[in-house]
Write a protein that holds these residues in place. Structure first.
Motif, PDB file in Angstrom:
ATOM      1  N   PHE A 120      80.181   4.810   1.741  1.00 48.48           N
ATOM      2  CA  PHE A 120      80.447   3.889   0.643  1.00 48.48           C
ATOM      3  C   PHE A 120      79.632   4.223  -0.593  1.00 48.48           C
ATOM      4  O   PHE A 120      80.066   3.949  -1.713  1.00 48.48           O
ATOM      5  N   LEU A 121      78.473   4.808  -0.393  1.00 49.35           N
ATOM      6  CA  LEU A 121      77.677   5.264  -1.522  1.00 49.35           C
ATOM      7  C   LEU A 121      78.433   6.323  -2.301  1.00 49.35           C
ATOM      8  O   LEU A 121      78.552   6.261  -3.535  1.00 49.35           O
ATOM      9  N   ALA A 122      79.001   7.308  -1.585  1.00 50.96           N
ATOM     10  CA  ALA A 122      79.743   8.373  -2.252  1.00 50.96           C
ATOM     11  C   ALA A 122      81.022   7.849  -2.894  1.00 50.96           C
ATOM     12  O   ALA A 122      81.336   8.187  -4.041  1.00 50.96           O
ATOM     13  N   ALA A 123      81.771   7.004  -2.166  1.00 52.67           N
ATOM     14  CA  ALA A 123      83.031   6.492  -2.697  1.00 52.67           C
ATOM     15  C   ALA A 123      82.801   5.664  -3.957  1.00 52.67           C
ATOM     16  O   ALA A 123      83.518   5.807  -4.960  1.00 52.67           O
ATOM     17  N   SER A 124      81.790   4.790  -3.922  1.00 52.85           N
ATOM     18  CA  SER A 124      81.507   3.943  -5.081  1.00 52.85           C
ATOM     19  C   SER A 124      80.995   4.773  -6.251  1.00 52.85           C
ATOM     20  O   SER A 124      81.342   4.513  -7.411  1.00 52.85           O
ATOM     21  N   ALA A 125      80.159   5.779  -5.968  1.00 56.59           N
ATOM     22  CA  ALA A 125      79.634   6.628  -7.036  1.00 56.59           C
ATOM     23  C   ALA A 125      80.760   7.377  -7.739  1.00 56.59           C
ATOM     24  O   ALA A 125      80.807   7.456  -8.971  1.00 56.59           O
ATOM     25  N   LEU A 126      81.684   7.920  -6.970  1.00 57.48           N
ATOM     26  CA  LEU A 126      82.798   8.660  -7.567  1.00 57.48           C
ATOM     27  C   LEU A 126      83.731   7.726  -8.331  1.00 57.48           C
ATOM     28  O   LEU A 126      84.235   8.069  -9.402  1.00 57.48           O
ATOM     29  N   THR A 127      83.979   6.521  -7.774  1.00 58.05           N
ATOM     30  CA  THR A 127      84.837   5.549  -8.462  1.00 58.05           C
ATOM     31  C   THR A 127      84.229   5.127  -9.794  1.00 58.05           C
ATOM     32  O   THR A 127      84.908   5.085 -10.835  1.00 58.05           O
ATOM     33  N   ALA A 162      93.070  10.496  -1.528  1.00 61.48           N
ATOM     34  CA  ALA A 162      92.461  11.697  -0.945  1.00 61.48           C
ATOM     35  C   ALA A 162      91.488  11.328   0.167  1.00 61.48           C
ATOM     36  O   ALA A 162      91.346  12.068   1.151  1.00 61.48           O
ATOM     37  N   ALA A 163      90.817  10.191   0.025  1.00 60.11           N
ATOM     38  CA  ALA A 163      89.860   9.751   1.028  1.00 60.11           C
ATOM     39  C   ALA A 163      90.529   9.086   2.230  1.00 60.11           C
ATOM     40  O   ALA A 163      89.862   8.838   3.242  1.00 60.11           O
ATOM     41  N   THR A 164      91.816   8.805   2.127  1.00 65.69           N
ATOM     42  CA  THR A 164      92.513   8.065   3.179  1.00 65.69           C
ATOM     43  C   THR A 164      93.561   8.889   3.905  1.00 65.69           C
ATOM     44  O   THR A 164      93.747   8.742   5.119  1.00 65.69           O
ATOM     45  N   LEU A 165      94.263   9.766   3.183  1.00 65.40           N
ATOM     46  CA  LEU A 165      95.373  10.514   3.770  1.00 65.40           C
ATOM     47  C   LEU A 165      94.997  11.261   5.049  1.00 65.40           C
ATOM     48  O   LEU A 165      95.746  11.214   6.034  1.00 65.40           O
ATOM     49  N   PRO A 166      93.852  11.967   5.111  1.00 62.22           N
ATOM     50  CA  PRO A 166      93.521  12.662   6.368  1.00 62.22           C
ATOM     51  C   PRO A 166      93.371  11.726   7.557  1.00 62.22           C
ATOM     52  O   PRO A 166      93.668  12.109   8.695  1.00 62.22           O
ATOM     53  N   GLY A 176      75.845   0.493   0.443  1.00 64.12           N
ATOM     54  CA  GLY A 176      76.378   1.643  -0.276  1.00 64.12           C
ATOM     55  C   GLY A 176      76.796   1.359  -1.706  1.00 64.12           C
ATOM     56  O   GLY A 176      76.301   2.006  -2.645  1.00 64.12           O
ATOM     57  N   PRO A 177      77.704   0.381  -1.960  1.00 65.66           N
ATOM     58  CA  PRO A 177      78.114   0.107  -3.344  1.00 65.66           C
ATOM     59  C   PRO A 177      76.973  -0.378  -4.227  1.00 65.66           C
ATOM     60  O   PRO A 177      76.879   0.001  -5.400  1.00 65.66           O
ATOM     61  N   ALA A 178      76.084  -1.229  -3.668  1.00 64.65           N
ATOM     62  CA  ALA A 178      74.963  -1.714  -4.468  1.00 64.65           C
ATOM     63  C   ALA A 178      74.038  -0.568  -4.856  1.00 64.65           C
ATOM     64  O   ALA A 178      73.587  -0.459  -6.005  1.00 64.65           O
ATOM     65  N   LEU A 179      73.757   0.313  -3.884  1.00 66.77           N
ATOM     66  CA  LEU A 179      72.902   1.466  -4.164  1.00 66.77           C
ATOM     67  C   LEU A 179      73.566   2.418  -5.151  1.00 66.77           C
ATOM     68  O   LEU A 179      72.911   2.988  -6.037  1.00 66.77           O
ATOM     69  N   ALA A 180      74.902   2.559  -5.019  1.00 71.61           N
ATOM     70  CA  ALA A 180      75.623   3.417  -5.963  1.00 71.61           C
ATOM     71  C   ALA A 180      75.531   2.875  -7.381  1.00 71.61           C
ATOM     72  O   ALA A 180      75.346   3.640  -8.342  1.00 71.61           O
ATOM     73  N   GLY A 181      75.669   1.554  -7.519  1.00 67.80           N
ATOM     74  CA  GLY A 181      75.573   0.968  -8.848  1.00 67.80           C
ATOM     75  C   GLY A 181      74.233   1.241  -9.504  1.00 67.80           C
ATOM     76  O   GLY A 181      74.154   1.563 -10.695  1.00 67.80           O
ATOM     77  N   ARG A 192      75.434  12.646  -9.085  1.00 68.85           N
ATOM     78  CA  ARG A 192      74.986  13.711  -8.183  1.00 68.85           C
ATOM     79  C   ARG A 192      74.011  13.207  -7.124  1.00 68.85           C
ATOM     80  O   ARG A 192      74.132  13.549  -5.942  1.00 68.85           O
ATOM     81  N   LEU A 193      73.006  12.430  -7.521  1.00 70.93           N
ATOM     82  CA  LEU A 193      72.004  11.969  -6.558  1.00 70.93           C
ATOM     83  C   LEU A 193      72.618  11.158  -5.415  1.00 70.93           C
ATOM     84  O   LEU A 193      72.271  11.385  -4.244  1.00 70.93           O
ATOM     85  N   PRO A 194      73.535  10.202  -5.677  1.00 72.85           N
ATOM     86  CA  PRO A 194      74.151   9.494  -4.559  1.00 72.85           C
ATOM     87  C   PRO A 194      74.873  10.426  -3.572  1.00 72.85           C
ATOM     88  O   PRO A 194      74.838  10.192  -2.363  1.00 72.85           O
ATOM     89  N   LEU A 195      75.483  11.470  -4.087  1.00 74.73           N
ATOM     90  CA  LEU A 195      76.191  12.400  -3.197  1.00 74.73           C
ATOM     91  C   LEU A 195      75.216  13.218  -2.366  1.00 74.73           C
ATOM     92  O   LEU A 195      75.504  13.556  -1.209  1.00 74.73           O
ATOM     93  N   LEU A 196      74.063  13.561  -2.921  1.00 75.60           N
ATOM     94  CA  LEU A 196      73.045  14.266  -2.155  1.00 75.60           C
ATOM     95  C   LEU A 196      72.480  13.377  -1.045  1.00 75.60           C
ATOM     96  O   LEU A 196      72.229  13.833   0.074  1.00 75.60           O
ATOM     97  N   VAL A 197      72.281  12.090  -1.376  1.00 75.48           N
ATOM     98  CA  VAL A 197      71.833  11.143  -0.352  1.00 75.48           C
ATOM     99  C   VAL A 197      72.879  11.025   0.760  1.00 75.48           C
ATOM    100  O   VAL A 197      72.548  10.973   1.954  1.00 75.48           O
ATOM    101  N   ASP A 198      74.148  11.007   0.390  1.00 76.75           N
ATOM    102  CA  ASP A 198      75.231  10.928   1.371  1.00 76.75           C
ATOM    103  C   ASP A 198      75.219  12.133   2.301  1.00 76.75           C
ATOM    104  O   ASP A 198      75.437  12.010   3.512  1.00 76.75           O
ATOM    105  N   ALA A 199      74.960  13.319   1.748  1.00 75.13           N
ATOM    106  CA  ALA A 199      74.905  14.527   2.580  1.00 75.13           C
ATOM    107  C   ALA A 199      73.841  14.383   3.671  1.00 75.13           C
ATOM    108  O   ALA A 199      74.058  14.743   4.833  1.00 75.13           O
ATOM    109  N   GLY A 200      72.681  13.828   3.307  1.00 73.76           N
ATOM    110  CA  GLY A 200      71.632  13.624   4.300  1.00 73.76           C
ATOM    111  C   GLY A 200      71.998  12.586   5.343  1.00 73.76           C
ATOM    112  O   GLY A 200      71.577  12.677   6.504  1.00 73.76           O
ATOM    113  N   SER A 201      72.823  11.598   4.962  1.00 76.52           N
ATOM    114  CA  SER A 201      73.150  10.521   5.898  1.00 76.52           C
ATOM    115  C   SER A 201      73.981  11.020   7.078  1.00 76.52           C
ATOM    116  O   SER A 201      73.927  10.436   8.170  1.00 76.52           O
ATOM    117  N   TYR A 202      74.740  12.072   6.890  1.00 78.30           N
ATOM    118  CA  TYR A 202      75.573  12.577   7.983  1.00 78.30           C
ATOM    119  C   TYR A 202      74.753  13.207   9.100  1.00 78.30           C
ATOM    120  O   TYR A 202      75.257  13.401  10.215  1.00 78.30           O
TER     121      TYR A 202
END
Length: 432
Positions: free
Chosen positions: A28-35, A54-58, A151-156, A165-175
């Motif tokens: 949700f951090l990545a999705a909200s950041a991109l949105t 794109a985030a749903t079709l797969p 996620g959305p609150a942190l993205a905001g 960029r930073l939210p996406l880097l944090v998301d990479a670590g979360s996986y």
């Protein structure tokens, strides 16, 4: 249906809970950041709609494959390998600049989610006894929704201060939490396993959703309602940010209110579900809760400021959380253990596919109408759909109670008629 034969493995439940919570926060951090990045850059509803698609079709397109993977390949291997792959994809996404590359990477990230979702969902019932499933399910849902809340609150906060960029880097670590979970969880599914035996000594036939009318109606009902109100996921960022004139931080707080309600609803209705041993009662209660979600969406269209959305969406989230508990409990009760990965994948695909239709409609409607009347329209259409499916739900419940009168007796083995082929399947009813 098969649950843990010995004591519930709560240590495994907590590991799964932690992994889901951390990875959900990253999602949700990545999705909200991109949105927010798209909206701040002046992109319109179709751009946001395209990102969500794109985030749903797969999740929809790959469900037949990923559900079988979850049932046939060792869960430890799937979680570890997929978690590493998703971390790599998200790292690349943080440095991607071209919109086409961003959409492609988002779709690839969602492909990994299409694998991990049914794996984790099917693992939880295997960790606990039948009577502990509502509590374990509530814990797991709490982790996911707390992650969605944070996620959305942190993205905001992060997007406003540092960009996307930073939210996406944090998301990479979360996986990497998925990798750790895959290595530490003792409960395992998939791999070399024999089919679950029936009371007659044979093996269960291949599970099919259409062979269970109650589950078929449950999935169809939820998909119909999600399709009716799904456009709100595209409209909300424009409604909150432009119509109500709020900041990115307020946007995160408001969207987080719904997910906080899901946490509260999960625990409240997990306790209530113990009193609803009858599967038909679970289905009927779930439909009523879906109506509550639609009422919350309709009421939100009348607010003059974004902060007034918080209590309304909190109540809508409570109804949403209760419906989630009932749906997961029905699936775990009625699907053979060996097929649960595929069942959860099919369920997720139906709901996500309906959501995709809502994303597309929301993007198109924003080109010709203002957000506020569209929010109201989502609520009205959702309520109309709930009213329309009430009759099929009642018929399915009546048919279930006529066909399986012995289900009310704990531990009884009863004969369930396969409505598709006419065959009789011996199905043990778990003690509750």
């Amino acid at each position: 249906m098969s649950f843990a034969s010995g004591p519930s493995r709560w240590s495994d439940v907590w590991l799964t809970t932690a992994a889901r919570g951390i990875s959900s926060c990253g999602d949700f951090l990545a999705a909200s950041a991109l949105t927010l990045s798209l909206q701040s850059a002046g992109a319109g509803g179709m751009a946001v709609s395209g990102l969500l698609l794109a985030a749903t079709l797969p999740l929809v397109a790959l469900a037949p494959l990923t559900g079988r993977l979850a049932d046939r390949i060792d869960s430890r291997t799937l979680l570890a390998v997929t978690g590493l792959a998703q971390a790599g994809v998200c790292l690349a996404l943080a440095y991607a600049g071209h919109p086409a590359l961003v959409i492609a990477l988002v779709a690839l990230l969602a492909a990994g989610l299409a694998v991990t979702q049914p794996v984790l969902a099917a693992l939880v019932p295997a960790m606990v006894r039948a009577e502990d499933l509502p509590r374990a399910g509530a814990l797991n849902q709490t982790a996911g929704t707390l992650g969605a809340l944070a996620g959305p609150a942190l993205a905001g906060l992060l997007v406003g201060g540092f960009g996307a960029r930073l939210p996406l880097l944090v998301d990479a670590g979360s996986y990497l939490a998925l990798v750790a979970a895959g290595l530490l969880i003792r409960t395992r599914r998939g791999g070399r396993r024999r089919p679950e035996p029936t009371a007659a000594g044979g093996a269960h036939p291949t599970w099919r959703l259409r062979r269970d009318p109650l589950l078929f109606v449950m999935v169809g009902t939820l998909a119909a309602v999600v399709g009716a109100v799904g456009a709100i996921n595209v409209i909300e960022v424009f409604f909150i940010r432009e119509t109500l004139g709020s900041t990115t931080t307020v946007y995160g707080v408001v969207t987080g209110a719904w997910t906080l309600g899901i946490v509260l609803g999960g625990w409240l209705f997990a306790r209530l579900s113990r009193r609803l041993a009858d599967d038909g009662a679970l289905l009927g209660a779930g439909l009523a809760l879906l109506g509550g979600c639609c009422l919350a969406v309709l009421a939100s269209a009348a607010v003059p400021s974004a902060l007034l959305l918080v209590p309304i969406w909190l109540l809508g989230g409570v109804a949403n959380g209760g419906d989630n508990v009932f749906n997961n409990l029905l699936l775990a009760r009625r699907v053979p253990e060996a097929s649960r990965g595929r069942a959860f994948a099919v369920f997720g695909a139906a709901v996500q596919g309906a959501g995709m239709a809502g994303y597309l409609v929301g993007g198109l409607l924003l080109e010709v109408a203002e957000p506020r009347p569209l929010v109201a329209a989502c609520g009205v259409v959702g309520l109309l759909v709930v009213a329309a499916v009430a009759a099929p739900v009642r018929r399915a419940v009546r048919a279930e109670r006529v066909a399986t009168p012995a289900a009310a007796l704990p531990g009884v083995v009863h004969l369930e008629v396969d409505r598709a082929s006419g065959a009789e399947l011996a199905t043990p009813t778990p003690s509750r």
